[in-house]
Design a protein around this motif. Structure first.
Motif, PDB file in Angstrom:
ATOM      1  N   ASP A  75       0.803  -1.220   0.000  1.00  0.00           N
ATOM      2  CA  ASP A  75       0.000   0.000   0.000  1.00  0.00           C
ATOM      3  C   ASP A  75       0.838   1.272   0.000  1.00  0.00           C
ATOM      4  O   ASP A  75       0.294   2.370   0.133  1.00  0.00           O
ATOM      5  N   ALA A  76       2.143   1.161  -0.138  1.00  0.00           N
ATOM      6  CA  ALA A  76       3.039   2.316  -0.039  1.00  0.00           C
ATOM      7  C   ALA A  76       2.676   3.409  -1.041  1.00  0.00           C
ATOM      8  O   ALA A  76       2.625   4.595  -0.677  1.00  0.00           O
ATOM      9  N   ASP A  77       2.430   3.046  -2.297  1.00  0.00           N
ATOM     10  CA  ASP A  77       2.111   4.057  -3.309  1.00  0.00           C
ATOM     11  C   ASP A  77       0.822   4.796  -2.977  1.00  0.00           C
ATOM     12  O   ASP A  77       0.740   6.012  -3.137  1.00  0.00           O
ATOM     13  N   ARG A  78      -0.154   4.074  -2.500  1.00  0.00           N
ATOM     14  CA  ARG A  78      -1.440   4.685  -2.142  1.00  0.00           C
ATOM     15  C   ARG A  78      -1.257   5.672  -0.986  1.00  0.00           C
ATOM     16  O   ARG A  78      -1.768   6.785  -1.009  1.00  0.00           O
ATOM     17  N   TYR A  79      -0.498   5.268   0.017  1.00  0.00           N
ATOM     18  CA  TYR A  79      -0.252   6.157   1.152  1.00  0.00           C
ATOM     19  C   TYR A  79       0.560   7.389   0.738  1.00  0.00           C
ATOM     20  O   TYR A  79       0.277   8.499   1.182  1.00  0.00           O
ATOM     21  N   MET A  80       1.562   7.212  -0.117  1.00  0.00           N
ATOM     22  CA  MET A  80       2.353   8.369  -0.560  1.00  0.00           C
ATOM     23  C   MET A  80       1.501   9.316  -1.399  1.00  0.00           C
ATOM     24  O   MET A  80       1.653  10.536  -1.308  1.00  0.00           O
ATOM     25  N   HIS A  81       0.606   8.771  -2.185  1.00  0.00           N
ATOM     26  CA  HIS A  81      -0.305   9.615  -2.960  1.00  0.00           C
ATOM     27  C   HIS A  81      -1.178  10.444  -2.013  1.00  0.00           C
ATOM     28  O   HIS A  81      -1.376  11.648  -2.223  1.00  0.00           O
ATOM     29  N   THR A  82      -1.671   9.821  -0.962  1.00  0.00           N
ATOM     30  CA  THR A  82      -2.473  10.533   0.039  1.00  0.00           C
ATOM     31  C   THR A  82      -1.645  11.608   0.723  1.00  0.00           C
ATOM     32  O   THR A  82      -2.113  12.738   0.915  1.00  0.00           O
ATOM     33  N   PHE A  83      -0.408  11.281   1.090  1.00  0.00           N
ATOM     34  CA  PHE A  83       0.480  12.271   1.703  1.00  0.00           C
ATOM     35  C   PHE A  83       0.677  13.458   0.763  1.00  0.00           C
ATOM     36  O   PHE A  83       0.562  14.614   1.173  1.00  0.00           O
ATOM     37  N   ASP A  84       0.973  13.183  -0.501  1.00  0.00           N
ATOM     38  CA  ASP A  84       1.181  14.261  -1.481  1.00  0.00           C
ATOM     39  C   ASP A  84      -0.064  15.139  -1.616  1.00  0.00           C
ATOM     40  O   ASP A  84       0.045  16.367  -1.729  1.00  0.00           O
ATOM     41  N   GLU A  85      -1.237  14.526  -1.606  1.00  0.00           N
ATOM     42  CA  GLU A  85      -2.479  15.298  -1.682  1.00  0.00           C
ATOM     43  C   GLU A  85      -2.670  16.181  -0.454  1.00  0.00           C
ATOM     44  O   GLU A  85      -3.096  17.327  -0.568  1.00  0.00           O
ATOM     45  N   LEU A  86      -2.336  15.666   0.720  1.00  0.00           N
ATOM     46  CA  LEU A  86      -2.442  16.465   1.942  1.00  0.00           C
ATOM     47  C   LEU A  86      -1.475  17.645   1.911  1.00  0.00           C
ATOM     48  O   LEU A  86      -1.829  18.760   2.296  1.00  0.00           O
ATOM     49  N   VAL A  87      -0.258  17.417   1.441  1.00  0.00           N
ATOM     50  CA  VAL A  87       0.724  18.509   1.342  1.00  0.00           C
ATOM     51  C   VAL A  87       0.252  19.544   0.329  1.00  0.00           C
ATOM     52  O   VAL A  87       0.361  20.757   0.574  1.00  0.00           O
ATOM     53  N   THR A  88      -0.302  19.110  -0.781  1.00  0.00           N
ATOM     54  CA  THR A  88      -0.833  20.043  -1.781  1.00  0.00           C
ATOM     55  C   THR A  88      -1.958  20.875  -1.189  1.00  0.00           C
ATOM     56  O   THR A  88      -2.022  22.085  -1.385  1.00  0.00           O
ATOM     57  N   LEU A  89      -2.840  20.224  -0.433  1.00  0.00           N
ATOM     58  CA  LEU A  89      -3.932  20.923   0.233  1.00  0.00           C
ATOM     59  C   LEU A  89      -3.382  21.983   1.211  1.00  0.00           C
ATOM     60  O   LEU A  89      -3.832  23.132   1.210  1.00  0.00           O
ATOM     61  N   MET A  90      -2.394  21.588   2.006  1.00  0.00           N
ATOM     62  CA  MET A  90      -1.809  22.521   2.961  1.00  0.00           C
ATOM     63  C   MET A  90      -1.080  23.664   2.270  1.00  0.00           C
ATOM     64  O   MET A  90      -1.172  24.808   2.666  1.00  0.00           O
ATOM     65  N   HIS A  91      -0.374  23.341   1.191  1.00  0.00           N
ATOM     66  CA  HIS A  91       0.362  24.356   0.445  1.00  0.00           C
ATOM     67  C   HIS A  91      -0.578  25.430  -0.103  1.00  0.00           C
ATOM     68  O   HIS A  91      -0.219  26.607  -0.161  1.00  0.00           O
ATOM     69  N   GLY A  92      -1.770  25.032  -0.469  1.00  0.00           N
ATOM     70  CA  GLY A  92      -2.735  25.977  -1.029  1.00  0.00           C
ATOM     71  C   GLY A  92      -3.507  26.777  -0.005  1.00  0.00           C
ATOM     72  O   GLY A  92      -4.292  27.645  -0.345  1.00  0.00           O
ATOM     73  N   ALA A  93      -3.295  26.501   1.271  1.00  0.00           N
ATOM     74  CA  ALA A  93      -4.060  27.168   2.331  1.00  0.00           C
ATOM     75  C   ALA A  93      -3.156  28.154   3.100  1.00  0.00           C
ATOM     76  O   ALA A  93      -2.059  27.801   3.505  1.00  0.00           O
ATOM     77  N   SER A  94      -3.653  29.331   3.296  1.00  0.00           N
ATOM     78  CA  SER A  94      -2.869  30.343   3.989  1.00  0.00           C
ATOM     79  C   SER A  94      -2.568  29.964   5.441  1.00  0.00           C
ATOM     80  O   SER A  94      -1.550  30.377   5.992  1.00  0.00           O
ATOM     81  N   ASP A  95      -3.408  29.162   6.057  1.00  0.00           N
ATOM     82  CA  ASP A  95      -3.170  28.711   7.433  1.00  0.00           C
ATOM     83  C   ASP A  95      -1.881  27.907   7.567  1.00  0.00           C
ATOM     84  O   ASP A  95      -1.325  27.804   8.655  1.00  0.00           O
ATOM     85  N   TYR A  96      -1.432  27.336   6.477  1.00  0.00           N
ATOM     86  CA  TYR A  96      -0.255  26.491   6.494  1.00  0.00           C
ATOM     87  C   TYR A  96       0.954  27.173   5.854  1.00  0.00           C
ATOM     88  O   TYR A  96       1.960  26.525   5.601  1.00  0.00           O
ATOM     89  N   GLY A  97       0.844  28.448   5.581  1.00  0.00           N
ATOM     90  CA  GLY A  97       1.962  29.175   4.989  1.00  0.00           C
ATOM     91  C   GLY A  97       1.954  29.169   3.469  1.00  0.00           C
ATOM     92  O   GLY A  97       2.896  29.627   2.841  1.00  0.00           O
ATOM     93  N   GLY A  98       0.883  28.633   2.878  1.00  0.00           N
ATOM     94  CA  GLY A  98       0.789  28.556   1.423  1.00  0.00           C
ATOM     95  C   GLY A  98       0.132  29.793   0.841  1.00  0.00           C
ATOM     96  O   GLY A  98       0.258  30.887   1.366  1.00  0.00           O
ATOM     97  N   ALA A  99      -0.602  29.591  -0.226  1.00  0.00           N
ATOM     98  CA  ALA A  99      -1.215  30.651  -1.020  1.00  0.00           C
ATOM     99  C   ALA A  99      -1.823  31.721  -0.234  1.00  0.00           C
ATOM    100  O   ALA A  99      -2.387  32.149   0.497  1.00  0.00           O
TER     101      ALA A  99
END
Length: 99
Positions: A75-99
């Motif tokens: 399940d490693a690929d599935r979990y890494m995909h989820t991690f990447d999606e969470l980081v993308t979500l955080m990157h796009g949110a000002s609460d996390y220092g993103g956009a």
């Protein structure tokens, strides 16, 4: 230090490792540090990547640990995909220092 121990305990729980089994604690601690570094590389602020009270940060770290702990994880690929999606979500949110 207490927060680091709590995150270690949370990751041990997520990996279904009993609390009294500490043989893997060094590896898990390294994965926690790597997850925080990956979040920062993905655009999450340093302060937010260290905020263990934030549910999204905690989830991202646990998912990263699940993806990278042990060998031959099907399940490693599935979990890494989820991690990447969470980081993308955080990157796009000002609460996390993103956009």
């Amino acid at each position: 230090m207490a927060e680091k121990v709590q995150m270690l305990d949370a990751c041990r729980d997520a990996l279904r490792i009993p609390a009294d089994v500490t043989d893997y604690d060094d590896e898990i601690a390294d994965l926690i540090d790597a997850a925080r570094a990956a979040m920062r590389a993905g655009g999450v602020s340093v302060d937010k990547s260290q905020d263990d009270s934030d549910g999204t940060v905690r989830l991202a770290i646990k998912v990263f640990c699940k993806a990278n702990f042990g060998m031959d994880n099907p399940d490693a690929d599935r979990y890494m995909h989820t991690f990447d999606e969470l980081v993308t979500l955080m990157h796009g949110a000002s609460d996390y220092g993103g956009a």
